[in-house]
Design a protein around this motif. Structure first.
Motif, PDB file in Angstrom:
ATOM      1  N   MET A   1      16.162  -9.682 -17.455  1.00 44.06           N
ATOM      2  CA  MET A   1      14.930 -10.007 -16.724  1.00 44.06           C
ATOM      3  C   MET A   1      14.970  -9.413 -15.315  1.00 44.06           C
ATOM      4  O   MET A   1      15.970  -9.517 -14.622  1.00 44.06           O
ATOM      5  CB  MET A   1      14.808 -11.528 -16.636  1.00 44.06           C
ATOM      6  N   GLN A   2      13.853  -8.824 -14.919  1.00 44.53           N
ATOM      7  CA  GLN A   2      13.769  -8.242 -13.582  1.00 44.53           C
ATOM      8  C   GLN A   2      13.351  -9.330 -12.590  1.00 44.53           C
ATOM      9  O   GLN A   2      12.466 -10.141 -12.880  1.00 44.53           O
ATOM     10  CB  GLN A   2      12.718  -7.126 -13.612  1.00 44.53           C
ATOM     11  N   MET A   3      14.022  -9.346 -11.458  1.00 42.40           N
ATOM     12  CA  MET A   3      13.728 -10.378 -10.456  1.00 42.40           C
ATOM     13  C   MET A   3      14.100  -9.799  -9.095  1.00 42.40           C
ATOM     14  O   MET A   3      15.277  -9.707  -8.779  1.00 42.40           O
ATOM     15  CB  MET A   3      14.627 -11.575 -10.745  1.00 42.40           C
ATOM     16  N   THR A   4      13.129  -9.363  -8.322  1.00 42.71           N
ATOM     17  CA  THR A   4      13.460  -8.769  -7.019  1.00 42.71           C
ATOM     18  C   THR A   4      12.637  -9.401  -5.911  1.00 42.71           C
ATOM     19  O   THR A   4      11.570  -9.968  -6.144  1.00 42.71           O
ATOM     20  CB  THR A   4      13.199  -7.243  -7.000  1.00 42.71           C
ATOM     21  N   LEU A   5      13.163  -9.264  -4.711  1.00 45.56           N
ATOM     22  CA  LEU A   5      12.464  -9.747  -3.523  1.00 45.56           C
ATOM     23  C   LEU A   5      12.474  -8.620  -2.488  1.00 45.56           C
ATOM     24  O   LEU A   5      13.541  -8.128  -2.115  1.00 45.56           O
ATOM     25  CB  LEU A   5      13.190 -10.983  -2.974  1.00 45.56           C
ATOM     26  N   SER A   6      11.289  -8.211  -2.055  1.00 43.17           N
ATOM     27  CA  SER A   6      11.187  -7.134  -1.064  1.00 43.17           C
ATOM     28  C   SER A   6      10.683  -7.701   0.258  1.00 43.17           C
ATOM     29  O   SER A   6       9.811  -8.567   0.276  1.00 43.17           O
ATOM     30  CB  SER A   6      10.208  -6.056  -1.527  1.00 43.17           C
ATOM     31  N   PHE A   7      11.223  -7.170   1.335  1.00 42.40           N
ATOM     32  CA  PHE A   7      10.876  -7.654   2.669  1.00 42.40           C
ATOM     33  C   PHE A   7       9.908  -6.669   3.315  1.00 42.40           C
ATOM     34  O   PHE A   7      10.286  -5.568   3.685  1.00 42.40           O
ATOM     35  CB  PHE A   7      12.145  -7.825   3.501  1.00 42.40           C
ATOM     36  N   LEU A   8       8.655  -7.089   3.411  1.00 40.73           N
ATOM     37  CA  LEU A   8       7.616  -6.142   3.831  1.00 40.73           C
ATOM     38  C   LEU A   8       7.017  -6.475   5.192  1.00 40.73           C
ATOM     39  O   LEU A   8       6.167  -5.764   5.693  1.00 40.73           O
ATOM     40  CB  LEU A   8       6.501  -6.114   2.775  1.00 40.73           C
ATOM     41  N   GLY A   9       7.453  -7.578   5.774  1.00 38.06           N
ATOM     42  CA  GLY A   9       6.923  -7.953   7.089  1.00 38.06           C
ATOM     43  C   GLY A   9       7.798  -9.015   7.708  1.00 38.06           C
ATOM     44  O   GLY A   9       8.608  -9.643   7.029  1.00 38.06           O
ATOM     45  N   ALA A  10       7.615  -9.226   9.029  1.00 44.64           N
ATOM     46  CA  ALA A  10       8.463 -10.176   9.779  1.00 44.64           C
ATOM     47  C   ALA A  10       9.941  -9.902   9.489  1.00 44.64           C
ATOM     48  O   ALA A  10      10.743 -10.819   9.384  1.00 44.64           O
ATOM     49  CB  ALA A  10       8.104 -11.630   9.493  1.00 44.64           C
ATOM     50  N   ALA A  11      10.275  -8.627   9.321  1.00 44.24           N
ATOM     51  CA  ALA A  11      11.672  -8.227   9.168  1.00 44.24           C
ATOM     52  C   ALA A  11      12.100  -7.655  10.515  1.00 44.24           C
ATOM     53  O   ALA A  11      11.574  -6.635  10.945  1.00 44.24           O
ATOM     54  CB  ALA A  11      11.817  -7.193   8.059  1.00 44.24           C
ATOM     55  N   VAL A 459      22.568 -11.898   5.704  1.00 42.26           N
ATOM     56  CA  VAL A 459      22.103 -10.637   6.293  1.00 42.26           C
ATOM     57  C   VAL A 459      20.795 -10.835   7.044  1.00 42.26           C
ATOM     58  O   VAL A 459      20.105 -11.834   6.858  1.00 42.26           O
ATOM     59  CB  VAL A 459      21.861  -9.525   5.238  1.00 42.26           C
ATOM     60  N   ILE A 460      20.490  -9.853   7.857  1.00 46.16           N
ATOM     61  CA  ILE A 460      19.204  -9.792   8.528  1.00 46.16           C
ATOM     62  C   ILE A 460      18.342  -8.825   7.710  1.00 46.16           C
ATOM     63  O   ILE A 460      18.740  -7.684   7.480  1.00 46.16           O
ATOM     64  CB  ILE A 460      19.386  -9.257   9.972  1.00 46.16           C
ATOM     65  N   ALA A 461      17.213  -9.303   7.239  1.00 49.56           N
ATOM     66  CA  ALA A 461      16.358  -8.446   6.400  1.00 49.56           C
ATOM     67  C   ALA A 461      15.852  -7.256   7.203  1.00 49.56           C
ATOM     68  O   ALA A 461      15.537  -7.376   8.384  1.00 49.56           O
ATOM     69  CB  ALA A 461      15.181  -9.248   5.869  1.00 49.56           C
ATOM     70  N   GLU A 462      15.811  -6.115   6.530  1.00 48.65           N
ATOM     71  CA  GLU A 462      15.199  -4.935   7.147  1.00 48.65           C
ATOM     72  C   GLU A 462      13.921  -4.624   6.397  1.00 48.65           C
ATOM     73  O   GLU A 462      13.836  -4.809   5.178  1.00 48.65           O
ATOM     74  CB  GLU A 462      16.149  -3.734   7.024  1.00 48.65           C
ATOM     75  N   GLN A 463      12.948  -4.133   7.130  1.00 47.50           N
ATOM     76  CA  GLN A 463      11.665  -3.762   6.517  1.00 47.50           C
ATOM     77  C   GLN A 463      11.905  -2.830   5.331  1.00 47.50           C
ATOM     78  O   GLN A 463      12.585  -1.817   5.466  1.00 47.50           O
ATOM     79  CB  GLN A 463      10.806  -3.065   7.572  1.00 47.50           C
ATOM     80  N   GLY A 464      11.356  -3.178   4.157  1.00 47.31           N
ATOM     81  CA  GLY A 464      11.480  -2.327   2.983  1.00 47.31           C
ATOM     82  C   GLY A 464      12.690  -2.631   2.120  1.00 47.31           C
ATOM     83  O   GLY A 464      12.799  -2.132   1.004  1.00 47.31           O
ATOM     84  N   ASP A 465      13.616  -3.461   2.604  1.00 46.40           N
ATOM     85  CA  ASP A 465      14.768  -3.872   1.787  1.00 46.40           C
ATOM     86  C   ASP A 465      14.283  -4.523   0.501  1.00 46.40           C
ATOM     87  O   ASP A 465      13.292  -5.244   0.497  1.00 46.40           O
ATOM     88  CB  ASP A 465      15.611  -4.925   2.534  1.00 46.40           C
ATOM     89  N   CYS A 466      15.007  -4.288  -0.580  1.00 45.76           N
ATOM     90  CA  CYS A 466      14.655  -4.927  -1.845  1.00 45.76           C
ATOM     91  C   CYS A 466      15.924  -5.483  -2.478  1.00 45.76           C
ATOM     92  O   CYS A 466      16.880  -4.749  -2.725  1.00 45.76           O
ATOM     93  CB  CYS A 466      13.962  -3.930  -2.764  1.00 45.76           C
ATOM     94  N   LEU A 467      15.944  -6.779  -2.721  1.00 50.83           N
ATOM     95  CA  LEU A 467      17.133  -7.465  -3.223  1.00 50.83           C
ATOM     96  C   LEU A 467      16.949  -7.809  -4.697  1.00 50.83           C
ATOM     97  O   LEU A 467      15.927  -8.371  -5.089  1.00 50.83           O
ATOM     98  CB  LEU A 467      17.339  -8.750  -2.408  1.00 50.83           C
ATOM     99  N   ASP A 468      17.965  -7.472  -5.494  1.00 50.52           N
ATOM    100  CA  ASP A 468      17.958  -7.845  -6.914  1.00 50.52           C
ATOM    101  C   ASP A 468      18.465  -9.282  -7.024  1.00 50.52           C
ATOM    102  O   ASP A 468      19.638  -9.552  -6.768  1.00 50.52           O
ATOM    103  CB  ASP A 468      18.875  -6.872  -7.669  1.00 50.52           C
ATOM    104  N   LEU A 469      17.580 -10.206  -7.384  1.00 51.62           N
ATOM    105  CA  LEU A 469      17.945 -11.631  -7.372  1.00 51.62           C
ATOM    106  C   LEU A 469      18.764 -12.039  -8.588  1.00 51.62           C
ATOM    107  O   LEU A 469      19.378 -13.101  -8.598  1.00 51.62           O
ATOM    108  CB  LEU A 469      16.679 -12.494  -7.300  1.00 51.62           C
TER     109      LEU A 469
END
Ligand SMILES: [Zn+2]
Ligand SMILES: [Zn+2]
Length: 489
Positions: A1-11, A459-469
C-alpha cells in the motif's frame, strides 16, 4: 500500500500551512493556508499549486486562521470539489475570515497592479473572490470534537481541541487498515495551558508519527502573572500621563476576544473606566459574536463568568464596537484616552495602519505588540526597533512607546511544546513544521537532549520533502510527489 506525506507549506516558515497525504492514490490535504509576510512571500500565493486541485479527494482543516485556510477558495476555484472537514466553529469563523480575505484580495491586487502597470509587469488577478468563498462554505463538513469520521476508505480522522483559537484542532489520522495501518497526529497550531477563554490543548498518547508546530520552539513565554503585571503597568503609566492613546494591533480571531476578556476581568484593577475601549474591526466584531454563540466550547472559568453576569457578558460589556469606516475615521481625531484594538495583527493591513499613522509619532502613545510578527511585516519592523515606518506611502516617525507582550501568545512555547510531545507513548518520530528554522533547530536540540524524550527520529521538514509512511518508525524519503505537470503549466 502506498502511503506518503509531502510537505508543501509552512516548511521552515510559519505561514502557508499545507501538507499532502497520498494513500493508495487518494490525495488528502491537511490545511491549505495563505503565505503571509513580505511582498515577495505574498506573491508566492500566485504560483500554481504543487498538485492538481481537481484530483484532491478531501481537505482536513485544523483551524480558521488564514495561514491555514486562506488558499481554500483558490483551491476550489482551481477545480477542487471535495469535502472540507473541520470543527463546527471553524466553519463559522471561516465564513467571516475568508469573506474578509476575498475583500482584501480585490483591494490589494488593484493596488499591486497600479505599480505593476507603471513598471510594465504583467497584471495579477485576485487569487479568489467572494463567489469562490461561497463555494468553499458549501463544501465544508462540520465535525464535533471527538467525532471519528471516515474521510476515504483508507483514512479516518478525529479532531480534538488544540486550545489555540475557537474551533482549533489537533488532528488524529488513521491511515490504512490492519497490521500495516499507521497513525499520524498533526498538532495544527497548539495553544497554551491556562490561556483565558479556551481549554488546554488536548494531550494524545498514541502516534506512529507526530507532525508538530514549532513557532516558539526557541523561547519561553512570560508567565501569566508577569504578563498581567506588565499590562497593568502600561495602562497605569499611560493614565498618569494621560495624553496619548493605546494601540493594540491584534488578530481579529482569538487575540481580540482574549483582550476583551482580560479587560473585563481586570477592569477595576487596571482602572479602565478612564479609557474608551474600541474594537475597531468589522471582522473581529463578527468573530466575537461567534465566540459568544459557541460558549459551550469555552473553559469552565469563562462559562462561570458568563453564567454569573447575565446581561454583562465578558466579551460584550465595556467596549465600543466600531463597525463602519466613518466611525473608525472619527477615532483619528481623538488624541488621548482611547484604547484601540484593531487588525491586522501584524500591521500589514486593516484599520490599525490608519491608527498607527495618527499615533506612532506621539511619544505619549503606546503600541502594545501582543502577537506573532512574521519576518518582513511592519509589526516585525516595529519589534526590531525601526525608527520610522512607511504607511500609505508616507514615512511616519516611531516615537510612541513600544511594548512587546509575548506572554499573550496563542502558541505553545518551547516548554509547552515539549510537554505536549512528552505525553505520547514511546517517543514517536517527529517532524517539525510551522516555524522559522532557527527556532526549529533549538527545539530539535531540546527534544534530542532529553533522554526520556528523545524521539527515535526527528527532522525539520523541508519544502517538497516526501516521506514514505509505510516504513515508519524508519524515515524513508520517497521521490518528490510534486505534480510536474502542474508546475509546467
Ligand atoms: Zn493559528
Ligand atoms: Zn498558524
Amino acid at each position: 500500500m502506498q502511503m506518503t506525506l509531502s510537505f508543501l507549506g509552512a516548511a521552515q516558515e510559519v505561514t502557508g500551512s499545507c501538507h499532502l497525504l497520498n494513500i493508495d492514490g487518494c490525495q488528502v490535504l491537511l490545511d491549505c493556508g495563505l503565505i503571509q509576510g513580505s511582498k515577495a512571500d505574498v506573491l508566492r500565493n500566485h504560483e500554481p499549486f504543487f498538485f492538481t486541485p481537481s484530483q484532491i479527494h478531501a481537505v482536513v482543516l485544523s483551524h480558521a486562521h488564514i495561514d491555514h485556510s486562506g488558499r481554500l477558495p483558490l483551491l476550489v476555484k482551481s477545480g477542487f470539489t471535495g469535502p472540507i472537514y473541520s470543527q463546527k466553529a471553524t466553519v463559522e469563523l471561516c465564513g467571516v475570515m475568508l469573506k474578509d480575505a476575498a475583500m482584501l484580495q480585490a483591494r490589494d491586487t488593484e493596488r499591486l497592479n497600479k505599480k505593476r502597470a507603471k513598471n510594465d509587469l504583467p497584471l495579477l488577478e485576485p487569487l479568489f473572490d467572494e463567489a469562490d468563498v461561497d463555494r468553499v462554505m458549501q463544501q465544508f463538513v462540520a465535525l464535533d470534537y471527538g467525532e471519528r469520521t471516515q474521510v476515504t476508505s483508507q483514512l479516518k480522522v478525529c479532531l480534538s481541541d488544540a486550545g489555540h483559537i475557537l474551533g482549533s484542532a489537533v488532528v488524529e489520522l488513521w491511515l490504512g487498515q490492519g497490521a500495516d495501518s499507521k497513525k499520524l497526529v498533526f498538532s495544527g497550531d497548539l495553544g497554551r495551558e491556562g490561556m483565558p477563554i479556551l481549554d488546554d490543548p488536548t494531550l494524545i498518547d498514541k502516534a506512529d508519527l507526530v507532525l508538530m508546530e514549532s513557532t516558539y520552539g526557541d523561547r519561553l513565554h512570560r508567565s501569566w502573572d508577569d504578563t498581567l503585571e506588565e499590562l497593568k503597568s502600561i495602562f497605569a503609566r499611560t493614565i498618569e500621563q494621560s495624553r496619548g492613546n493605546i494601540l493594540l494591533p491584534a488578530f481579529s480571531v482569538g487575540r481580540a476576544q482574549e483582550l476583551l476578556y482580560l479587560f473585563h476581568l481586570h477592569a477595576k484593577e487596571w482602572d479602565l473606566s478612564r479609557w474608551r475601549i474600541c474594537l475597531d474591526s468589522p471582522m473581529a466584531i463578527r468573530a466575537t459574536q461567534i465566540y459568544v454563540e459557541n460558549y459551550s466550547l469555552m473553559d469552565e472559568d469563562f462559562k462561570r463568568f458568563t453564567r454569573m453576569s447575565p446581561g454583562k457578558h465578558p466579551l460584550l460589556s465595556n467596549v465600543d464596537f466600531i463597525d463602519t469606516t466613518e466611525e473608525s475615521m472619527e477615532l483619528n481625531h481623538i488624541h488621548q484616552g482611547l484604547i484601540v484594538i484593531a487588525g491586522s495583527g501584524m500591521c500589514n493591513g486593516g484599520r490599525i495602519r490608519c491608527h498607527l499613522e495618527h499615533n506612532l509619532a506621539n511619544p505619549l502613545s503606546d503600541v502594545i505588540i501582543c502577537g506573532y510578527q512574521a519576518q518582513g511585516t511592519p509589526g516585525r519592523l516595529l519589534v526590531d526597533g525601526a525608527k520610522s515606518l512607511t504607511i500609505s506611502g508616507e514615512s511616519v516617525n516611531v516615537a510612541a512607546r513600544l511594548h512587546t507582550v509575548g506572554g499573550l501568545s496563542a502558541h505553545a512555547d518551547q516548554a509547552e511544546l515539549l510537554h505536549w510531545y512528552r505525553h505520547f507513548n514511546d517517543s514517536p518520530p517527529v517532524i517539525l513544521v510551522h516555524g522559522e528554522v532557527e527556532a526549529q533547530k533549538v527545539l530539535l536540540a531540546q527534544l534530542n537532549a532529553d533522554p526520556s524524550l528523545a524521539p527515535s527520529q526527528s527532522v525539520i521538514a523541508e519544502q517538497g520533502d516526501c516521506l514514505d509512511l509505510t516504513q515508519l518508525p524508519q524515515f524513508v524519503w520517497s521521490p518528490n510527489s510534486i505534480d510536474s505537470q502542474t508546475l509546467e503549466e
